[in-house]
Write a protein that holds these residues in place. Structure first.
Motif, PDB file in Angstrom:
ATOM      1  N   TYR A 289      18.732 -14.652  17.600  1.00 48.22           N
ATOM      2  CA  TYR A 289      19.016 -14.947  19.006  1.00 48.22           C
ATOM      3  C   TYR A 289      18.465 -16.277  19.500  1.00 48.22           C
ATOM      4  O   TYR A 289      19.003 -16.836  20.451  1.00 48.22           O
ATOM      5  N   GLY A 290      17.400 -16.765  18.902  1.00 49.12           N
ATOM      6  CA  GLY A 290      16.854 -18.039  19.357  1.00 49.12           C
ATOM      7  C   GLY A 290      16.499 -18.021  20.831  1.00 49.12           C
ATOM      8  O   GLY A 290      15.842 -17.096  21.314  1.00 49.12           O
ATOM      9  N   GLU A 291      16.994 -19.036  21.556  1.00 48.12           N
ATOM     10  CA  GLU A 291      16.660 -19.180  22.978  1.00 48.12           C
ATOM     11  C   GLU A 291      17.737 -18.565  23.878  1.00 48.12           C
ATOM     12  O   GLU A 291      18.064 -19.114  24.925  1.00 48.12           O
ATOM     13  N   ASP A 292      18.289 -17.456  23.466  1.00 50.13           N
ATOM     14  CA  ASP A 292      19.276 -16.766  24.293  1.00 50.13           C
ATOM     15  C   ASP A 292      18.589 -16.171  25.520  1.00 50.13           C
ATOM     16  O   ASP A 292      17.577 -15.476  25.400  1.00 50.13           O
ATOM     17  N   TRP A 293      19.141 -16.408  26.706  1.00 51.34           N
ATOM     18  CA  TRP A 293      18.484 -15.986  27.950  1.00 51.34           C
ATOM     19  C   TRP A 293      18.288 -14.478  28.012  1.00 51.34           C
ATOM     20  O   TRP A 293      17.234 -13.999  28.450  1.00 51.34           O
ATOM     21  N   TRP A 294      19.310 -13.719  27.599  1.00 50.98           N
ATOM     22  CA  TRP A 294      19.179 -12.262  27.671  1.00 50.98           C
ATOM     23  C   TRP A 294      18.113 -11.758  26.698  1.00 50.98           C
ATOM     24  O   TRP A 294      17.258 -10.941  27.072  1.00 50.98           O
ATOM     25  N   PHE A 295      18.155 -12.243  25.477  1.00 50.91           N
ATOM     26  CA  PHE A 295      17.208 -11.747  24.485  1.00 50.91           C
ATOM     27  C   PHE A 295      15.774 -12.113  24.868  1.00 50.91           C
ATOM     28  O   PHE A 295      14.856 -11.288  24.714  1.00 50.91           O
ATOM     29  N   LEU A 296      15.552 -13.322  25.351  1.00 52.57           N
ATOM     30  CA  LEU A 296      14.192 -13.704  25.764  1.00 52.57           C
ATOM     31  C   LEU A 296      13.680 -12.768  26.859  1.00 52.57           C
ATOM     32  O   LEU A 296      12.510 -12.358  26.852  1.00 52.57           O
ATOM     33  N   THR A 297      14.550 -12.443  27.797  1.00 56.61           N
ATOM     34  CA  THR A 297      14.170 -11.522  28.870  1.00 56.61           C
ATOM     35  C   THR A 297      13.712 -10.178  28.315  1.00 56.61           C
ATOM     36  O   THR A 297      12.634  -9.677  28.662  1.00 56.61           O
ATOM     37  N   MET A 298      14.516  -9.592  27.441  1.00 60.31           N
ATOM     38  CA  MET A 298      14.208  -8.258  26.940  1.00 60.31           C
ATOM     39  C   MET A 298      13.059  -8.268  25.937  1.00 60.31           C
ATOM     40  O   MET A 298      12.232  -7.354  25.912  1.00 60.31           O
ATOM     41  N   SER A 299      13.000  -9.301  25.122  1.00 57.44           N
ATOM     42  CA  SER A 299      11.915  -9.405  24.151  1.00 57.44           C
ATOM     43  C   SER A 299      10.579  -9.601  24.860  1.00 57.44           C
ATOM     44  O   SER A 299       9.571  -8.964  24.511  1.00 57.44           O
ATOM     45  N   GLY A 300      10.570 -10.476  25.871  1.00 61.74           N
ATOM     46  CA  GLY A 300       9.337 -10.689  26.628  1.00 61.74           C
ATOM     47  C   GLY A 300       8.892  -9.439  27.356  1.00 61.74           C
ATOM     48  O   GLY A 300       7.701  -9.112  27.406  1.00 61.74           O
ATOM     49  N   TRP A 301       9.839  -8.720  27.910  1.00 65.62           N
ATOM     50  CA  TRP A 301       9.535  -7.464  28.602  1.00 65.62           C
ATOM     51  C   TRP A 301       8.909  -6.472  27.626  1.00 65.62           C
ATOM     52  O   TRP A 301       7.928  -5.797  27.945  1.00 65.62           O
ATOM     53  N   ALA A 302       9.473  -6.395  26.418  1.00 61.69           N
ATOM     54  CA  ALA A 302       8.930  -5.483  25.407  1.00 61.69           C
ATOM     55  C   ALA A 302       7.499  -5.871  25.038  1.00 61.69           C
ATOM     56  O   ALA A 302       6.637  -5.008  24.841  1.00 61.69           O
ATOM     57  N   MET A 303       7.236  -7.177  24.937  1.00 62.77           N
ATOM     58  CA  MET A 303       5.867  -7.631  24.646  1.00 62.77           C
ATOM     59  C   MET A 303       4.909  -7.196  25.754  1.00 62.77           C
ATOM     60  O   MET A 303       3.809  -6.692  25.481  1.00 62.77           O
ATOM     61  N   THR A 304       5.324  -7.409  26.988  1.00 71.82           N
ATOM     62  CA  THR A 304       4.475  -7.027  28.128  1.00 71.82           C
ATOM     63  C   THR A 304       4.162  -5.540  28.108  1.00 71.82           C
ATOM     64  O   THR A 304       2.998  -5.131  28.246  1.00 71.82           O
TER      65      THR A 304
END
Length: 225
Positions: A158-173
């Motif tokens: 996914y790289g810098e895909d806006w949707w994936f960054l949102t969900m991946s970051g949320w999962a990290m949090t």
């Protein structure tokens, strides 16, 4: 040359208009933004035999607790995709239909199998993620870690895909890595500001790290923006 979704996956339609409306509708759905239903309806009207906008529309009905409509559209999408659909599209429709029908163990198993084969199918990947995803409602004790590990597994696709960054970051949090999660989620949010899920995820991180004033400012901005 076959038409594709935003992630480069072929679409079983010959209509440029239907494909464009489907791409836009999926982005709106992944962002939790207004206009999703109307945009998917346009794709369906343009090509009534195209199963993917139909199953996406069924999922939107499910979001709004419109169970009968969701199941009706899921049934029709299953019928259509067997007549005109790739292996990926058939698996996509079946996985979403299982989730819509509330068959969680089967839906989770189908999701994971599908993602192994087609990791860039963001609509299917979205099913177990987020606060209201399949993992959260599965009863598993470690669903926060499961979401994070799933995102880590497919991140290279996914790289810098806006949707994936949102969900991946949320999962990290949610998995306890608040500083990294906030930074990643904010990257995604900055790439697409019209993204209700990103705003929700950023607010979560801000409350977790004690940035209450920043959270209040963001909340006020979303209300007036």
């Amino acid at each position: 040359m076959p038409l594709e979704d935003r992630y480069g996956l072929p679409l079983s339609t010959t209509s440029d208009e239907a494909a464009a409306a489907y791409r836009e509708g999926v982005d709106l759905m992944l962002a939790g933004w207004t206009g999703t239903a109307e945009t998917l309806d346009r794709a369906i009207a343009t090509d009534p035999d195209f199963a993917l906008p139909l199953i996406a529309r069924a999922r939107v009905h499910a979001f709004y607790q419109q169970g009968d409509l969701a199941r009706q559209k899921a049934t029709l999408a299953r019928e259509l995709v067997t007549k005109r659909g790739t292996e990926r599209e058939r698996s996509h429709v079946e996985t979403l239909a299982l989730a819509i029908e509330g068959r969680l163990p089967e839906a989770i198993a189908s999701t994971l199998k599908h993602i192994d084969a087609w990791p860039r199918d963001a609509v299917v990947l979205s099913l177990p993620l987020g606060a209201f995803g399949l993992f959260a409602f599965s009863g598993m004790a470690d669903h926060d870690r499961a979401r994070h590990e799933l995102c880590e597994r497919v991140a290279r696709h996914y790289g810098e895909d806006w949707w994936f960054l949102t969900m991946s970051g949320w999962a990290m949090t949610e998995n306890g890595d608040v500083a990294r999660g906030r930074a990643v989620t904010e990257r995604g949010f900055n790439l697409r500001r019209q993204n209700a899920h990103a705003a929700h995820a950023v607010l979560h991180a801000m409350f977790e790290d004690g940035s209450i004033d920043a959270a209040d400012r963001l909340g006020a901005m979303r209300e007036t923006g």
